[in-house]
Design an enzyme around this catalytic site. Structure first.
Site, mmCIF file in Angstrom:
data_model
loop_
_atom_site.group_PDB
_atom_site.id
_atom_site.type_symbol
_atom_site.label_atom_id
_atom_site.label_comp_id
_atom_site.label_asym_id
_atom_site.label_seq_id
_atom_site.Cartn_x
_atom_site.Cartn_y
_atom_site.Cartn_z
ATOM 1 C CB ILE A 12 -97.453 -111.134 23.302
ATOM 2 C CG1 ILE A 12 -98.487 -111.847 24.197
ATOM 3 C CG2 ILE A 12 -98.147 -110.131 22.387
ATOM 4 C CD1 ILE A 12 -99.255 -110.922 25.140
ATOM 5 C CG ASP A 31 -86.644 -110.552 25.410
ATOM 6 O OD1 ASP A 31 -87.816 -110.674 25.012
ATOM 7 O OD2 ASP A 31 -86.261 -110.959 26.538
ATOM 8 N N GLY A 36 -88.286 -114.204 28.495
ATOM 9 C CA GLY A 36 -88.332 -114.594 27.081
ATOM 10 C C GLY A 36 -87.321 -115.703 26.796
ATOM 11 C CG ASP A 51 -83.489 -104.475 31.819
ATOM 12 O OD1 ASP A 51 -83.747 -105.409 32.590
ATOM 13 O OD2 ASP A 51 -84.124 -103.401 31.808
ATOM 14 C CE1 TYR A 139 -98.390 -106.571 33.988
ATOM 15 C CE2 TYR A 139 -100.768 -106.544 34.293
ATOM 16 C CZ TYR A 139 -99.664 -106.711 33.477
ATOM 17 O OH TYR A 139 -99.845 -107.013 32.155
ATOM 18 C CB VAL A 183 -106.203 -120.146 32.911
ATOM 19 C CG1 VAL A 183 -107.064 -119.530 31.829
ATOM 20 C CG2 VAL A 183 -106.917 -121.341 33.528
ATOM 21 N NE ARG A 266 -104.258 -117.868 40.432
ATOM 22 C CZ ARG A 266 -103.762 -117.781 39.212
ATOM 23 N NH1 ARG A 266 -104.070 -116.759 38.442
ATOM 24 N NH2 ARG A 266 -102.970 -118.707 38.743
ATOM 25 N N GLY A 268 -107.912 -111.454 44.960
ATOM 26 C CA GLY A 268 -107.858 -110.404 43.940
ATOM 27 C C GLY A 268 -108.323 -110.845 42.570
HETATM 28 C C1 UD1 Z 1 -104.680 -112.104 33.114
HETATM 29 C C2 UD1 Z 1 -103.221 -111.823 32.817
HETATM 30 C C3 UD1 Z 1 -102.751 -110.613 33.553
HETATM 31 C C4 UD1 Z 1 -103.658 -109.459 33.273
HETATM 32 C C5 UD1 Z 1 -105.105 -109.832 33.596
HETATM 33 C C6 UD1 Z 1 -106.043 -108.708 33.207
HETATM 34 C C7 UD1 Z 1 -102.159 -113.935 32.260
HETATM 35 C C8 UD1 Z 1 -101.241 -114.987 32.717
HETATM 36 N N1 UD1 Z 1 -102.424 -112.977 33.177
HETATM 37 O O1 UD1 Z 1 -104.853 -112.450 34.486
HETATM 38 O O2 UD1 Z 1 -101.426 -110.283 33.148
HETATM 39 O O3 UD1 Z 1 -103.307 -108.363 34.044
HETATM 40 O O4 UD1 Z 1 -105.474 -110.970 32.845
HETATM 41 O O5 UD1 Z 1 -107.351 -108.974 33.611
HETATM 42 O O6 UD1 Z 1 -102.606 -113.893 31.134
HETATM 43 N N2 UD1 Z 1 -107.082 -120.256 37.014
HETATM 44 C C9 UD1 Z 1 -107.443 -121.505 37.499
HETATM 45 N N3 UD1 Z 1 -106.499 -122.477 37.536
HETATM 46 C C10 UD1 Z 1 -105.200 -122.293 37.137
HETATM 47 C C11 UD1 Z 1 -104.845 -120.994 36.644
HETATM 48 C C12 UD1 Z 1 -105.807 -120.009 36.604
HETATM 49 O O7 UD1 Z 1 -108.605 -121.727 37.893
HETATM 50 O O8 UD1 Z 1 -104.377 -123.215 37.213
HETATM 51 C C13 UD1 Z 1 -108.127 -119.200 36.944
HETATM 52 C C14 UD1 Z 1 -107.728 -117.924 37.652
HETATM 53 O O9 UD1 Z 1 -108.019 -117.957 39.031
HETATM 54 C C15 UD1 Z 1 -108.584 -116.909 36.890
HETATM 55 C C16 UD1 Z 1 -108.641 -117.488 35.461
HETATM 56 O O10 UD1 Z 1 -108.308 -118.867 35.582
HETATM 57 O O11 UD1 Z 1 -109.881 -116.839 37.413
HETATM 58 C C17 UD1 Z 1 -107.659 -116.818 34.506
HETATM 59 O O12 UD1 Z 1 -106.393 -116.810 35.119
HETATM 60 P P1 UD1 Z 1 -105.071 -116.300 34.368
HETATM 61 O O13 UD1 Z 1 -104.901 -116.972 33.067
HETATM 62 O O14 UD1 Z 1 -103.926 -116.398 35.343
HETATM 63 O O15 UD1 Z 1 -105.385 -114.784 33.992
HETATM 64 P P2 UD1 Z 1 -105.954 -113.551 34.830
HETATM 65 O O16 UD1 Z 1 -105.884 -113.756 36.291
HETATM 66 O O17 UD1 Z 1 -107.269 -113.204 34.209
#
Ligand code: UD1
Length: 305
Positions: A12, A31, A36, A51, A139, A183, A266, A268
C-alpha cells in the site's frame, strides 16, 4: 509538498508513493524492509532504511516534512495472535513515536492506517464509523489504540490526524507468497499456475475489496484537504463481494475454470464485511472509483509480468 511515508516499501505504501510522485510532491520513505521490498521503492523517492521505533532516525526522517503518511505496521492478524507483545511494540509504541516525532519536527498532519478489524464480528452491515467496535485480536486492539492516541495528539498537541479504517485492499505489488497474504493475490497466483485454490468455509463470506490506487486517492484527499483536526473514516468500495463471486470473476478474467477445494473456516474469520463510505465522501469528497473487474484485471496484468 514534502511527505514522509512510513512503510513506503510495502504494497500500500509504495502505491501511495507513486501517486504522490505523479502529483509532483517530494516523497521520503522510511521502511525497515521487514516485509516491504526494496524493488517496490520508486526511483524518484528518497529512502531511509529504519524501523519506526528507531527514534533518532525517525526524528531525522521527519525534518522538513509537512505531512506524514504512516503505513508501517505488523499487518498480519494471525501473527499478532502468535506474537502479541511484538505487535504492541511495533504498532502501538511505533505509532506513538511517529506522532511524537511529527509534533517535534513541526509536521502539520499525520494520515495513518487503521483497519476494519476494529469492527470485529459486529453483525451490523454496512459498518459505519460510529458502529459498535469489537476488536478481536492484538492487531485490531493495536489499531484501535492508535486511533485513540491520534485523537489525543490532535486535541493536546494541535496535530491534524486522519485515521483510515482500511477494508480489504488489493492490487499490484501485493505479495502472494505467504499464508497471511490477501485472498486476491493468493487466488490469482493459484489460477495462473492452474493449481487448487482452497476456500476456507463456505465461500459465502463477503468482503469489501478496495483497489490500492483508490486508497492512494483517498490518502491524497486526506493529506491536502484544509480544515481537518481529527477524523476516523472507513476506506472501502462500499460493495460486498462473496468469495465465490470473486473466484468466478477472477477465473473469467484468466479464462480458465478454477480448481477448488474447501476447508474448515478460519478461526476468528469475520462472515460479512462491508464499509459504509458516506463519511469519506462527506468529509473528504472522495469515493473509490475502480470496479472489482477493472482492479482484478490490472492486478492480474501485473502478476503476469
Ligand atoms: C483482512 C486483512 C486484515 C484486516 C481485515 C479487516 C489482508 C491480508 N488482511 O483480513 O489485515 O485486519 O481484513 O477485516 O488483507 N481465504 C480463503 N482462502 C485463502 C485465503 C483467504 O478462503 O487462501 C478467505 C479467508 O478465510 C477470508 C477471506 O478469504 O474469509 C478474506 O481473507 P483475507 O484476504 O486474508 O482477509 P481478511 O481475513 O478479511
Amino acid at each position: 509538498m514534502q511527505v514522509l511515508i512510513t512503510g513506503g516499501a510495502g504494497f500500500i505504501g509504495s502505491t501511495i508513493a507513486r501517486r504522490f510522485l505523479a502529483d509532483g510532491h517530494r516523497v521520503r520513505i522510511l521502511d525497515s524492509l521487514e516485509t516491504g521490498l526494496l524493488a517496490n521503492i520508486p526511483a524518484d523517492a528518497e529512502f531511509i532504511e529504519a524501523d519506526i521505533r528507531d527514534t533518532d532516525t525517525l526524528g531525522k526522517a521527519c525534518q522538513g516534512v509537512e505531512v506524514i503518511l504512516h503505513q508501517a505496521a505488523m499487518v498480519s492478524v494471525v501473527l499478532s495472535v502468535a506474537e502479541p507483545s511484538l505487535c504492541f511494540d511495533v504498532n502501538v509504541v511505533g505509532t506513538q513515536r511517529v506522532l511524537q516525532a511529527a509534533v517535534a519536527a513541526g509536521a502539520r498532519r499525520v494520515v495513518m492506517a487503521s483497519s476494519s478489524a476494529v469492527y470485529g464480528n459486529n453483525p451490523v452491515q454496512p459498518k459505519r464509523e460510529d458502529s459498535p467496535l469489537d476488536p478481536l485480536s492484538p492487531y485490531a486492539d493495536s489499531k484501535l489504540t492508535n486511533e485513540v492516541n491520534a485523537r489525543y495528539y490532535s486535541a493536546y498537541h494541535g496535530l491534524e490526524t486522519v485515521c483510515f479504517r482500511y477494508f480489504n485492499v488489493f492490487g499490484p505489488r501485493q505479495r502472494p507468497d505467504s499464508p497471511y497474504s490477501g485472498v486476491i493475490s493468493i487466488l490469482a497466483l493459484k489460477l495462473m499456475q492452474d493449481e487448487t485454490f482452497t476456500i476456507f468455509g463456505t465461500g459465502e463470506q463477503t468482503r469489501d475489496f478496495v483497489f490500492a490506487e483508490d486508497v492512494a486517492g483517498a490518502i491524497t484527499a486526506a493529506a491536502t484537504q484544509p480544515g481537518i483536526r481529527h477524523e476516523v473514516l472507513n476506506v472501502g468500495s462500499g460493495r460486498p463481494t462473496s468469495l465465490l463471486e470473486l473466484v468466478e470473476l477472477a477465473a473469467a478474467a484468466i479464462g480458465r475454470p478454477p480448481k477448488l477445494a474447501f476447508a474448515e473456516g478460519r478461526a476468528g474469520d469475520v462472515m460479512h464485511s462491508q464499509a459504509d463510505v458516506t463519511g469519506l465522501a462527506q468529509r473528504l469528497g472522495y469515493t473509490a472509483r475502480t470496479s472489482l473487474d477493472v482492479g482484478l484485471a490490472r492486478t492480474l496484468d501485473w502478476m503476469q509480468g
